[in-house]
Design a protein around this motif. Sequence first.
Motif, PDB file in Angstrom:
ATOM      1  N   UNK A 132       0.839  -1.200   0.000  1.00  0.00           N
ATOM      2  CA  UNK A 132       0.000   0.000   0.000  1.00  0.00           C
ATOM      3  C   UNK A 132       0.875   1.251   0.000  1.00  0.00           C
ATOM      4  N   UNK A 133       0.353   2.299  -0.624  1.00  0.00           N
ATOM      5  CA  UNK A 133       1.055   3.575  -0.619  1.00  0.00           C
ATOM      6  C   UNK A 133       0.872   4.273   0.724  1.00  0.00           C
ATOM      7  N   UNK A 134       1.838   5.120   1.057  1.00  0.00           N
ATOM      8  CA  UNK A 134       1.765   5.970   2.242  1.00  0.00           C
ATOM      9  C   UNK A 134       2.143   7.395   1.843  1.00  0.00           C
ATOM     10  N   UNK A 135       1.643   8.350   2.601  1.00  0.00           N
ATOM     11  CA  UNK A 135       2.043   9.733   2.372  1.00  0.00           C
ATOM     12  C   UNK A 135       3.562   9.831   2.469  1.00  0.00           C
ATOM     13  N   UNK A 172     -15.258  -5.972  -3.884  1.00  0.00           N
ATOM     14  CA  UNK A 172     -13.902  -6.127  -4.399  1.00  0.00           C
ATOM     15  C   UNK A 172     -12.901  -6.196  -3.261  1.00  0.00           C
ATOM     16  N   UNK A 173     -12.116  -7.273  -3.222  1.00  0.00           N
ATOM     17  CA  UNK A 173     -11.062  -7.372  -2.224  1.00  0.00           C
ATOM     18  C   UNK A 173     -10.027  -6.277  -2.410  1.00  0.00           C
ATOM     19  N   UNK A 174      -9.301  -5.988  -1.364  1.00  0.00           N
ATOM     20  CA  UNK A 174      -8.219  -4.995  -1.442  1.00  0.00           C
ATOM     21  C   UNK A 174      -7.169  -5.438  -2.456  1.00  0.00           C
ATOM     22  N   UNK A 175      -6.601  -4.457  -3.161  1.00  0.00           N
ATOM     23  CA  UNK A 175      -5.546  -4.750  -4.113  1.00  0.00           C
ATOM     24  C   UNK A 175      -4.157  -4.549  -3.572  1.00  0.00           C
ATOM     25  N   UNK A 176      -4.045  -4.180  -2.295  1.00  0.00           N
ATOM     26  CA  UNK A 176      -2.729  -3.899  -1.713  1.00  0.00           C
ATOM     27  C   UNK A 176      -2.569  -4.657  -0.407  1.00  0.00           C
ATOM     28  N   UNK A 177      -1.347  -4.742   0.046  1.00  0.00           N
ATOM     29  CA  UNK A 177      -1.052  -5.351   1.344  1.00  0.00           C
ATOM     30  C   UNK A 177      -0.169  -4.424   2.141  1.00  0.00           C
ATOM     31  N   UNK A 178      -0.156  -4.619   3.428  1.00  0.00           N
ATOM     32  CA  UNK A 178       0.710  -3.819   4.305  1.00  0.00           C
ATOM     33  C   UNK A 178       1.986  -4.583   4.617  1.00  0.00           C
TER      34      UNK A 178
END
Length: 302
Positions: free
Chosen positions: A6-9, A296-302
Amino acid sequence: MIKPNALRAGDRVTVVAPAGKPDHEHLKQGIKVLENFGLEVTIGPHVFSDEEGKEAVEQQVKDLHEAFADPSIRGVFCATGGFGSAKIAPLLDYEGIKKNPKIFWGYSDITYLLNAIQKNSRLVTFHGPMAASDLNDEQRTEQTESSLSMPFVEKTAVFSDRHSSLQVLAEGEGRGHLAGGNLTLLTNGLGTPHQVDSDGAVLLIEEVGEPAFLIDLKLTHLKQAGVFDSVQGVVLGNFQVEADEEEKVSKVLRDFFADASFPVVKNFPFGHMQPNYGVPLGVNVKLTTSPPQLVVDSGVSR
């Protein structure tokens, strides 16, 4: 499937142009939107190149390879649509992309690359609004802009009547991975190593400005190629045709999917329209018709 982080600021992302040169001012405005999400935005070295033919393809491939190889870049956003992505697909280093997974975001002509990367690198890709063509001040809507939050958050998304007035063409419930994109590009990919992975999929189909007879021809081509043999559902976008063609297109879609053994829902707000919501391709989804909605499932992971 591999989900990118996942993106972060504060993350660094880059804008590339695999399908053509964007408008300078529109790209500037789109970059500002990405920056408002806290991202540090760069552009590929050849985004505004005037090269054509083989030289242009080589530059576009180079920009993509450098973007995926650079560990400081967390996301790759396409500037605009156009043409030519099919020429890039055979030249990509899919193993290198697989080893350096990150957000890859675009649609329209980029459909070819979304499906090629999803299929050959096993990486979740994102069908969503592009920096210059959709996030500029003339086109952008609040809903389109809000969908850019999707790669920041690891959570399920639900698309329903609150997003758009949905129309059921065939009843049912289907579960599978989300695949697809622009109808023309899906048809063009048939018979290639980059053909859409429709086996067990919920298939997203959108188009812009095509007359009814061509939509019918392309859907028939997909059908005869076996694309609909094992799909678990079909999600149709708005086909963005002129008013005098709209009823003809609606009839083509009604007739084509009248006997479908899987659920079909029309008028999802994806693709060549505003709002244009982003969705991850390759993740698990659930399509229902009572009520009509896509989970829709999330497309990102942490």
